[in-house]
Design a protein around this motif. Structure first.
Motif, PDB file in Angstrom:
ATOM      1  N   PRO A   1      29.899 -21.575  14.048  1.00  0.00           N
ATOM      2  CA  PRO A   1      28.451 -21.512  14.652  1.00  0.00           C
ATOM      3  C   PRO A   1      27.774 -21.029  13.467  1.00  0.00           C
ATOM      4  N   GLU A   2      28.228 -19.831  12.508  1.00  0.00           N
ATOM      5  CA  GLU A   2      27.297 -19.253  11.721  1.00  0.00           C
ATOM      6  C   GLU A   2      26.796 -20.362  10.687  1.00  0.00           C
ATOM      7  N   SER A   3      27.494 -21.467  10.438  1.00  0.00           N
ATOM      8  CA  SER A   3      26.838 -22.488   9.619  1.00  0.00           C
ATOM      9  C   SER A   3      25.751 -22.981  10.095  1.00  0.00           C
ATOM     10  N   LEU A   4      25.464 -23.545  11.416  1.00  0.00           N
ATOM     11  CA  LEU A   4      24.174 -23.734  11.996  1.00  0.00           C
ATOM     12  C   LEU A   4      23.092 -22.702  11.720  1.00  0.00           C
ATOM     13  N   ARG A   5      23.649 -21.414  12.003  1.00  0.00           N
ATOM     14  CA  ARG A   5      22.644 -20.467  11.943  1.00  0.00           C
ATOM     15  C   ARG A   5      22.062 -20.457  10.613  1.00  0.00           C
ATOM     16  N   TRP A   6      23.096 -20.656   9.398  1.00  0.00           N
ATOM     17  CA  TRP A   6      22.590 -20.352   8.134  1.00  0.00           C
ATOM     18  C   TRP A   6      21.534 -21.571   7.777  1.00  0.00           C
ATOM     19  N   ILE A   7      21.949 -22.739   7.870  1.00  0.00           N
ATOM     20  CA  ILE A   7      21.042 -23.853   7.683  1.00  0.00           C
ATOM     21  C   ILE A   7      19.450 -23.823   8.483  1.00  0.00           C
ATOM     22  N   ASN A   8      19.511 -23.152   9.527  1.00  0.00           N
ATOM     23  CA  ASN A   8      18.381 -23.196  10.367  1.00  0.00           C
ATOM     24  C   ASN A   8      17.554 -22.064   9.934  1.00  0.00           C
ATOM     25  N   ASP A   9      18.219 -20.754   9.798  1.00  0.00           N
ATOM     26  CA  ASP A   9      17.557 -19.397   9.788  1.00  0.00           C
ATOM     27  C   ASP A   9      17.199 -19.087   8.131  1.00  0.00           C
ATOM     28  N   ARG A  10      18.163 -19.618   7.292  1.00  0.00           N
ATOM     29  CA  ARG A  10      18.030 -19.402   5.875  1.00  0.00           C
ATOM     30  C   ARG A  10      17.822 -20.759   4.978  1.00  0.00           C
ATOM     31  N   GLY A  11      18.498 -21.628   5.195  1.00  0.00           N
ATOM     32  CA  GLY A  11      18.276 -23.083   4.365  1.00  0.00           C
ATOM     33  C   GLY A  11      17.032 -23.527   4.632  1.00  0.00           C
ATOM     34  N   ARG A  12      16.815 -23.543   6.150  1.00  0.00           N
ATOM     35  CA  ARG A  12      15.393 -24.043   6.797  1.00  0.00           C
ATOM     36  C   ARG A  12      15.511 -25.707   6.429  1.00  0.00           C
ATOM     37  N   ALA A  13      16.870 -26.016   6.861  1.00  0.00           N
ATOM     38  CA  ALA A  13      17.221 -27.600   6.908  1.00  0.00           C
ATOM     39  C   ALA A  13      16.727 -28.149   8.268  1.00  0.00           C
ATOM     40  N   THR A  14      16.522 -27.367   9.378  1.00  0.00           N
ATOM     41  CA  THR A  14      16.352 -27.479  10.669  1.00  0.00           C
ATOM     42  C   THR A  14      15.020 -26.603  10.922  1.00  0.00           C
ATOM     43  N   PHE A  15      14.500 -26.934  12.281  1.00  0.00           N
ATOM     44  CA  PHE A  15      13.678 -26.407  12.953  1.00  0.00           C
ATOM     45  C   PHE A  15      13.915 -26.279  14.456  1.00  0.00           C
ATOM     46  N   GLU A  16      13.445 -25.383  15.195  1.00  0.00           N
ATOM     47  CA  GLU A  16      13.628 -25.496  16.524  1.00  0.00           C
ATOM     48  C   GLU A  16      12.405 -25.758  17.356  1.00  0.00           C
ATOM     49  N   HIS A  17      12.663 -26.819  18.299  1.00  0.00           N
ATOM     50  CA  HIS A  17      11.358 -27.248  19.179  1.00  0.00           C
ATOM     51  C   HIS A  17      11.994 -27.942  20.404  1.00  0.00           C
ATOM     52  N   TRP A  18      11.129 -28.789  20.875  1.00  0.00           N
ATOM     53  CA  TRP A  18      11.346 -29.497  22.144  1.00  0.00           C
ATOM     54  C   TRP A  18      11.527 -31.115  21.761  1.00  0.00           C
ATOM     55  N   THR A  19      12.700 -31.662  22.311  1.00  0.00           N
ATOM     56  CA  THR A  19      12.853 -33.169  22.424  1.00  0.00           C
ATOM     57  C   THR A  19      12.702 -33.191  24.065  1.00  0.00           C
ATOM     58  N   HIS A  20      13.768 -33.618  24.534  1.00  0.00           N
ATOM     59  CA  HIS A  20      13.669 -33.235  26.208  1.00  0.00           C
ATOM     60  C   HIS A  20      14.029 -31.950  26.630  1.00  0.00           C
TER      61      HIS A  20
ATOM     62  N   GLY B   1      11.925 -48.219  26.977  1.00  0.00           N
ATOM     63  CA  GLY B   1      12.168 -46.994  27.648  1.00  0.00           C
ATOM     64  C   GLY B   1      13.179 -45.921  27.033  1.00  0.00           C
ATOM     65  N   GLU B   2      14.265 -46.465  26.680  1.00  0.00           N
ATOM     66  CA  GLU B   2      15.281 -45.639  26.007  1.00  0.00           C
ATOM     67  C   GLU B   2      14.903 -45.187  24.606  1.00  0.00           C
ATOM     68  N   LEU B   3      14.131 -46.132  23.867  1.00  0.00           N
ATOM     69  CA  LEU B   3      13.420 -45.486  22.547  1.00  0.00           C
ATOM     70  C   LEU B   3      12.339 -44.357  22.762  1.00  0.00           C
ATOM     71  N   ALA B   4      11.481 -44.713  23.970  1.00  0.00           N
ATOM     72  CA  ALA B   4      10.645 -43.264  24.230  1.00  0.00           C
ATOM     73  C   ALA B   4      11.520 -42.153  24.446  1.00  0.00           C
ATOM     74  N   ALA B   5      12.456 -42.281  25.292  1.00  0.00           N
ATOM     75  CA  ALA B   5      13.066 -41.006  25.773  1.00  0.00           C
ATOM     76  C   ALA B   5      14.068 -40.526  24.997  1.00  0.00           C
ATOM     77  N   PHE B   6      14.379 -41.076  23.805  1.00  0.00           N
ATOM     78  CA  PHE B   6      15.469 -40.583  22.670  1.00  0.00           C
ATOM     79  C   PHE B   6      15.135 -39.259  22.289  1.00  0.00           C
ATOM     80  N   PHE B   7      13.634 -38.864  21.562  1.00  0.00           N
ATOM     81  CA  PHE B   7      13.049 -37.797  21.150  1.00  0.00           C
ATOM     82  C   PHE B   7      12.340 -37.083  21.949  1.00  0.00           C
ATOM     83  N   ASP B   8      11.642 -37.933  22.943  1.00  0.00           N
ATOM     84  CA  ASP B   8      10.721 -37.788  23.922  1.00  0.00           C
ATOM     85  C   ASP B   8       9.450 -37.266  23.338  1.00  0.00           C
TER      86      ASP B   8
END
Length: 402
Positions: free
Chosen positions: A68-87, A226-233
């Motif tokens: 789990p600490e690896s995801l925290r690193w790439i999100n909080d420090r590496g900024r390879a991801t951001f948090e928001h909404w899909t569905h 419909g599946e295309l639209a729903a994937f990322f919402d």
């Protein structure tokens, strides 16, 4: 005449796109982990933690070196991801941030009217106050703003006004989640979280729709509009339908008939090189895996039922006497089959397995039980448990269909 995909071909293509066809080996930190999240498109974040949180189990089931600490690193420090909404709330590749401006604008318009109605004229002043506080003081969480507020507000879900303001500003893109501690979100100004190249990029709605439909098809292998639209919402259903019509007319996609587990076919679209993609698929790993109920391969419950014959529903909100399986049971996959579901939870330092229900026609011979038990032992170690405990009579008979 449309190309027909057999059920086995459809399963293999779909699982390969979701990184579930190969064995769960390989690196799972830094750039390798960011690439895996990019391949999936998003990883859903969920608060339930009976064994492991959804985002952690999603990644571990594909790369068992993941921690789990690896995801925290790439999100909080590496900024390879951001948090928001899909569905739902998700970790999303940072490269996708410019496309989420369509989501920001849509949520700003939708939530402004809804939350203003619930919170009255004080809504605007609360928004301004919270935004100023974050600008002046840096990252904050809800408790940092709650000192002068009553224990509960009368607003949505009994959220305090400051909590509503933080969520509104996040959903509208003015704030970004800079980190989580435990499961508590800390918000900051987006310009202090999102790298400039993503923050300042601007795309037209047409470009975002093109990207949203193409990126979804890449990750689904085949899909209806419909599946295309729903994937990322992200893309509206009517825009996805129009995109499919244009792409078919231009020859950029082809129609395929996908064979469901019951023998029926479902008309979908795929990229024109789908046959070559099928020829290049690796052989399915025979590994047994415990999946998250929120795994992106299972998020579309109807699609999972059509492809795998696997009917799954979350029973968290079902009264205990009415549950068929349990509060929070985990799907179990072997190769390209969903073979059952398991009720297990962390109890102190022990991973306690209460029950495993195989699917109909799945025979639990010695070899399969041994493979399942070996995976449960690996899961126990991943969940920080020193031991695995199999309850009396934990291997159940299949339940009849609903």
């Amino acid at each position: 005449m449309a190309l027909t995909l057999s059920n086995d071909q459809a399963r293999r293509l779909f699982l390969h796109r979701h990184a579930l066809l190969e064995a769960p080996f390989g690196p799972a930190k830094g750039a390798a982990l960011a690439e895996l999240v990019h391949r999936l498109g998003f990883v859903q974040v969920d608060s339930v933690n009976t064994f492991a949180r959804a985002h952690d189990l999603i990644l571990w089931s594909r790369r068992q070196t993941y921690r789990p600490e690896s995801l925290r690193w790439i999100n909080d420090r590496g900024r390879a991801t951001f948090e928001h909404w899909t569905h739902d709330a998700s970790k999303i590749p940072m490269d996708f941030y410019p496309m989420w401006r369509m989501r920001f604008d849509r949520d700003r318009a939708r939530l402004h009217g809804r939350w203003k109605d619930w919170h009255g004229q004080g809504f605007h002043s609360e928004i301004d106050k919270v935004l100023t506080h974050v600008a002046d003081n840096g990252p904050c969480c809800t408790t940092d703003l709650a000192e002068d507020e009553a224990e509960k507000s009368t607003g949505w879900w009994d959220w305090r006004p400051s909590k509503v303001a933080l969520e509104y500003l996040w959903r509208a893109g003015d704030l970004a989640v800079t980190k989580r501690q435990g499961f508590r979100k800390f918000y900051d100004l987006s310009e202090r979280v999102i790298p400039p190249e993503q923050l300042n990029a601007r795309l037209t709605d047409e470009e975002i729709i093109e990207w949203g439909c193409s990126a979804a098809l890449d990750r689904l292998g085949f899909a209806t509009s419909g599946e295309l639209a729903a994937f990322f919402d992200l893309v509206r259903p009517q825009d996805a339908k129009a995109w499919v019509a244009r792409a078919l007319a231009d020859g950029r996609v082809i129609e395929v008939d996908v064979t469901c587990v019951d023998g029926r076919v479902r008309r979908s679209i795929a990229w024109p090189d789908v046959e070559a993609r099928l020829d290049d698929l690796p052989e399915p790993s025979p590994r047994v895996r415990v999946l998250s109920p929120f795994d992106p391969a299972l998020r579309d419950r109807n699609r999972a039922e059509r492809l795998f014959g696997f009917h799954y529903r979350i029973e968290i909100f079902v009264p205990a006497p009415k549950r068929r399986y349990g509060y929070y049971v985990f799907p179990v996959m072997e190769g390209t089959r969903l073979i059952g579901r398991i009720d297990m939870a962390r109890e102190g330092e022990v991973l306690s397995v209460r029950a495993f229900w195989p699917e109909a026609k799945v025979r639990m011979g010695q070899g399969r039980v041994a493979r399942l038990t070996a995976e449960l032992e690996r899961a126990a170690r991943f969940g920080g448990c020193g031991a695995l405990r199999l309850g009396d009579g934990w291997l159940k008979d299949p339940l009849p269909a609903d």
